[in-house]
Design an enzyme around this catalytic site. Sequence first.
Site, short mmCIF file in Angstrom:
data_model
loop_
_atom_site.label_atom_id
_atom_site.label_comp_id
_atom_site.label_asym_id
_atom_site.label_seq_id
_atom_site.Cartn_x
_atom_site.Cartn_y
_atom_site.Cartn_z
NE ARG A 27 11.53 26.52 20.67
CZ ARG A 27 11.22 26.19 19.41
NH1 ARG A 27 11.63 25.05 18.92
NH2 ARG A 27 10.53 27.00 18.66
NE ARG A 71 8.39 25.51 8.56
CZ ARG A 71 8.69 25.27 9.80
NH1 ARG A 71 9.52 26.05 10.44
NH2 ARG A 71 8.15 24.25 10.43
NE ARG A 106 6.40 24.62 20.82
CZ ARG A 106 6.80 24.93 19.59
NH1 ARG A 106 6.28 24.31 18.56
NH2 ARG A 106 7.70 25.86 19.42
CE LYS A 144 2.31 23.37 10.08
NZ LYS A 144 3.56 22.60 10.18
NE ARG A 182 7.79 30.54 17.80
CZ ARG A 182 7.29 29.50 18.47
NH1 ARG A 182 7.07 29.60 19.75
NH2 ARG A 182 7.02 28.38 17.85
#
Length: 217
Positions: free
Chosen positions: A162, A90, A129, A15, A173
Amino acid sequence: MTKRLVFLGPPGAGKGTIANRIAAKFNLPHISTGDLLRKEVAAETEVGKKAKGEMLRGELVNDELVTAVLRKRLSQGDAAKGFILDGYPRTMKQVELLENALKEIGEKLDVVLHIDASQKTIIKRLSNRRQCKRCGKLYNLVSLPPKNKGRCDVCQGELFQRKDDEQEAIKKRLQAYGQRTKPIISYYKEKGLLREVDCNGEIEENLLNAEEALKGI
Ligand SMILES: [Zn+2]
């Protein structure tokens, strides 16, 4: 013509990258609430101090707090001709707060672009990531590597992976994201604002799909 766009999508769908490129093409400000909050955190403002804990844990920042930061940004001159919102709204509460904020200036959204990819694609992307320990900025070893290995471009902080970017955590998630976003998607669909983009391919292909989906705006 004014263009007021929202880009929705799960983590890892691409995104942010797509928002960046479309913003450049249409000459619109790309407004990422994540970036705005990170600036507040880095500058150690009151808002930044309140948001820091949640941001570093990858949690959602309080609706009113993030909306206040967004409203401040929307009041700047360049947002008068339109904008691309990335990372907001969100929650349904944020949908409502955004609608009110736009109503106050006699405006409304034009398009909500839903940028989506499969769980398999997302797991592959997110395992690459890395995040800055100090300011929270996100990198991807493949698509958005830092200039210096292991160091943040913005603040020189140390990059780390993370816990929630490990496979099982990603699945959880995505599930949580899906549950949270479902009512938002249905709401915008009902209003006739929603357009869908498949982002399972390579970045250039995804960009073409996004441009196609925005045709005629
Ligand atoms: Zn940093």
